[in-house]
Scaffold this motif. Structure first.
Motif: not given
Length: 384
Positions: A35, A45, A38, A47-48, A51-52, A55, A42, A217, A224, A219
């Motif tokens: 994570t 990004d 990532h 928000g994503r 979320i990762r 999870w 990015h 979203p 979603g 994984p």
């Protein structure tokens, strides 16, 4: 140092369970580091990335759950008299178990960090060096302090949870009345499971009107889902965990009712005794299996294949849930040894004891399998 000596001097079965904790901590640590990688690739990004990270809470919780149950079956959590004679008081024994857990989970996250650095290409030296350089952000400098802080959460949380649970378990063993009290979570668990299913079914009717931008979203390319569906699954999981001890206890009561034979009476009473120990881990396993069946149904409906990190996380959660249930079963069997020895001295044949164990296992499977199938079937209703 004492926790290390206790771990190295343990039986092979204990070492195997501790190796599972190391593997679970390594998998969770690698997911957390992935994570972070990532986020490096990015940076805009946010928000994503959050979320990762959210999870990752699922395998994180599975690792904590496994480490606590393994610590409860280890010598560091059971040899109270010998360790007290060595100078460890009432509060020192839970701390020793926490130190042993921190040692194992710390080793796991250290292995995860080495694997992460190696796959980024920071530690070359083998054909796999730098194999995932792009997805893990090898072209950007790694904030080592941030990475260490992130993975340090695993041993810290596991150690704290272990110390708390071992201290609570030691307090509970002095209260015989509490041990003989039937589980009381069945009404609450049934209510939460019903509410969760109602939330999911309601979300199924509103799925077509839910804007795509408000979906949560999933994984691994699973698309979603509406936030209400995720909330419903959380309520269902909590409900299953709370209700399963009561369900097992009632099954044991049914086995021992209506003019039971010696086999039914022995199996029923033993199942009632094991329900508080085995019920909640079995409820967790039931929730994990239901979620897995629902995910399989979604893949059959045309979703993209799962990514490698999603497969790693799902495998980690499934193995941790199964290992926790097995560990709880071993713990219940050890707690039943005085009763088994007494029955053997009274002349009970070994075949009767084996038949009672088989009957208990069959009864638990007959209970868990339909509940798992029903929950997974109803849980797939809001999944388009």
């Amino acid at each position: 140092m004492l926790s290390l000596r206790v771990a190295l001097g343990s039986r092979p079965a204990v070492l195997a369970r501790r190796a599972l904790v190391v593997a679970a901590a390594a998998g969770t640590g690698f997911l957390l580091l992935a994570t972070l990688g990532h986020a490096l690739v990015h940076p805009g990004d946010t928000g994503r990335g959050l979320i990762r990270l959210a999870w990752c809470a699922v395998p994180f919780a599975a690792t904590v759950h496994l480490s606590v149950f393994v610590a409860r079956t280890e010598p560091s959590g059971r040899l109270h008299a010998g360790l007290s004679a060595a100078g460890l008081g009432r509060h020192g024994l839970p701390l020793l178990g926490a130190a042993s857990t921190a040692l194992s989970t710390g080793l796991g996250v250290l292995l995860a960090l080495l694997a992460f650095l190696h796959l980024r290409g920071d530690l070359p030296g083998s054909p796999l060096g730098g194999a995932l350089a792009g997805p893990l952000g090898a072209d950007r400098p790694l904030p080592l302090v941030g990475a260490l802080t992130l993975i340090a959460l695993v041993p810290v949380v596991c150690a704290v949870a272990t110390a708390y649970c071992l201290r609570a378990a030691r307090t509970a063993t002095t209260d015989e009345t509490a041990l003989r009290t039937p589980p009381t979570g069945l009404p609450w668990g049934a209510a939460l499971t019903t509410i969760g299913l109602a939330v999911e079914i309601t979300a199924a009717h509103d799925a077509r009107r839910t804007p795509a931008g408000t979906l949560l979203p999933l994984p691994g390319g699973l698309g979603g889902i509406a936030p209400a569906v995720a909330g419903g699954w959380i309520l269902i999981a909590i409900g299953l965990v709370l209700a399963m001890p009561g369900l097992l206890h009632e099954c044991g009561r049914l086995l021992a009712s209506c003019r039971p034979t010696a086999l039914r009476l022995l199996a029923g009473r033993a199942l009632q005794e094991e329900a508080p120990r085995v019920g909640r881990p079995l409820g967790v396993l039931c929730a994990v299996c239901a979620a897995g069946l629902a995910t399989t149904a979604r893949l059959d409906a045309g979703a993209r294949p799962l990514g490698p990190l999603t497969v790693l996380g799902a495998t980690l959660v499934a193995v941790a849930a199964a290992a926790t249930a097995l560990t709880a079963t071993v713990d219940a069997r050890r707690a039943r040894r005085p009763s088994t020895s007494a029955l053997t001295r009274l002349g009970a044949p070994a075949s009767l004891l084996r038949s009672a164990a088989t009957l208990r296992t069959t009864t638990a499977l007959v209970l868990v399998a339909p509940v798992t199938w029903l929950v997974s079937h109803l849980g797939t209703l809001p999944l388009p």
